[in-house]
Design an enzyme around this catalytic site. Structure first.
Site, short mmCIF file in Angstrom:
data_model
loop_
_atom_site.label_atom_id
_atom_site.label_comp_id
_atom_site.label_asym_id
_atom_site.label_seq_id
_atom_site.Cartn_x
_atom_site.Cartn_y
_atom_site.Cartn_z
N ASP A 120 0.96 -1.28 0.20
CA ASP A 120 -0.21 0.12 0.04
C ASP A 120 0.89 1.39 0.31
O ASP A 120 0.43 2.27 0.52
CB ASP A 120 -1.00 -0.24 1.14
CG ASP A 120 -2.12 -1.03 0.96
OD1 ASP A 120 -2.54 -1.12 0.17
OD2 ASP A 120 -2.49 -1.76 2.04
N ASP A 180 -7.05 -3.80 -5.84
CA ASP A 180 -6.63 -2.59 -5.06
C ASP A 180 -5.11 -1.80 -5.61
O ASP A 180 -5.02 -0.74 -5.74
CB ASP A 180 -6.80 -2.58 -3.70
CG ASP A 180 -7.92 -3.14 -3.34
OD1 ASP A 180 -8.30 -4.33 -3.65
OD2 ASP A 180 -8.62 -3.07 -1.97
#
Length: 398
Positions: A120, A180
């Site tokens: 991330d 994602d």
């Protein structure tokens, strides 16, 4: 027209009349930035974000059911969105105090440049430090971005051709890649621009290409997780972790895919990426059970629709992506659809009431429905993409 209901040009002191120290604020305004604002019900909430106490352990993530703020440290995947939202408030209002406040949070993000335990990096570092660098051209921020990209590259396996998403769940998958992860590619694309080293760009293109080949069904909806065999590099299972079931349509995941491929096209000009984005957009815009206000249900195959929870965060991501897609195509459907989403959000139905003194703008987002967590609550990334979409609509004159 929809756009006239979303945005209007006012004297900033009137639109933000609820804020303190208006005269001082106007002196701080960046003279090169237009003083464009949104509806007063939204702008009335800006000072709650500005005045939220800076704390390295309490980046605001969401609101608990008891109305307490869930604060997280920089390692949480959502940490970068709050300072990023402050930067978009600077763009929207022209007031430097928002940028200054964002830069007070940013030093607490910098440790993440060394955190190789997560994919991330883009969510955390680019939505905060990357956005600040775009404005300031601060050489220190540039160095942090480059190191962050180097760290993210440690998760790229050339044999698979993708960045590994998670290190947990070894009993469920070998090499999980989630939709994602498309959003983290911007950091790699930017790293090549900052350094001239094409390896970052090549890794991002490889990841996007394999995602395009393996994540999408024939109707252009997306799986959440594709698991790869670490020896052969081939997909071995396609499943969900946050959707209703493996074959469902987790709405925020569809938004990540749309946004990711529009962004990938921006950096590569690869027509295949643009075509993929258009196909995802077509799928989303023609769903049979799309709500009238176009704020998506958390999963578009939830059998409890129309009583299923909404996900304003998914709608915000999709609106922002559609506005960028609109700039790259001649299709006239994308901007009106995005503006309809923004119009619905910029209303009493979604904007939190002025008396709720929490650092959030929007309600009605869904975080992790299968875990019964953050259901129908304000969530930081919904605000971030909502503000980004508003900024994109203003910038393009929509």
């Amino acid at each position: 027209m929809i756009k006239t209901r979303i945005l209007f040009v006012l004297i900033l002191a009137i639109a933000l009349g609820c804020e303190e120290n208006t005269q001082q604020d106007s002196k701080e305004k960046d003279e090169t930035t237009n003083s464009l604002t949104v509806k007063p019900s939204l702008s009335a909430r800006f000072h709650y974000l500005l005045n939220y106490e800076v704390d390295s352990t309490k980046f605001p993530r969401s609101l608990e059911e008891n109305k307490e703020v869930r604060g997280v440290g920089s390692s949480d995947w959502t940490s970068g969105f709050f300072p990023g939202s402050m930067i978009y408030l600077y763009h929207l209002t022209g007031e430097k105090k928002y940028l200054d406040r964002a830069e007070q949070w940013i030093p607490f993000m910098e440790r993440e440049q060394w955190n190789g335990r997560t994919h991330d990096m883009g969510f955390k570092v680019y939505s905060s430090i990357g956005k600040a660098y775009e404005i300031t051209q601060n050489e220190h921020y540039k160095a942090v971005l480059i190191q962050s990209a180097k760290t993210l590259m440690t998760r790229f396996d050339p044999k698979v051709g993708c960045i590994k998403s998670w290190d947990f769940g070894q009993d469920r998958w070998q090499y999980p890649v989630i939709i994602d992860n498309m959003l983290n590619l911007e950091l790699l694309f930017q790293a090549t621009r900052l350094t001239g080293d094409s390896s970052y760009h090549q890794a991002a293109v490889s990841h996007a290409t394999l995602t395009m080949e393996n994540h999408f069904r024939s109707d252009n909806s997306s799986y959440h997780v594709v698991d790869y065999d670490v020896e052969t590099g081939q997909p071995v299972q396609k499943i969900t972790h946050q959707g209703l079931n493996d074959e469902s349509v987790w709405s925020r995941g569809q938004g990540w895919g749309l946004y990711g491929f529009v962004m990938a096209y921006r950096y590569t000009q690869n027509p295949a990426f643009l075509a993929q984005a258009e196909q995802i957009a077509d799928y989303l815009m023609t769903l049979d059970n799309l709500p009238e206000d176009k704020i998506f249900y958390w999963d578009m195959k939830d059998p409890s629709i129309p009583d299923a929870p909404r996900d304003a965060s998914a709608a915000a991501v999709i609106a922002s992506a559609l506005l960028e897609l609109n700039e790259n195509t001649t299709d006239e459907r994308y901007a009106p659809f995005a503006l309809a989403i923004l119009d619905a959000m910029d209303s009493e139905a979604y904007i939190l009431p002025a008396g709720l003194t929490v650092p959030f703008l929007l309600g009605h987002s869904t975080g992790n429905y299968p875990k019964d967590d953050e259901i129908d609550q304000p969530i930081a990334y919904a605000d971030y993409y909502f503000l980004e979409a508003l900024y994109r609509s203003m910038r393009s004159g929509q």
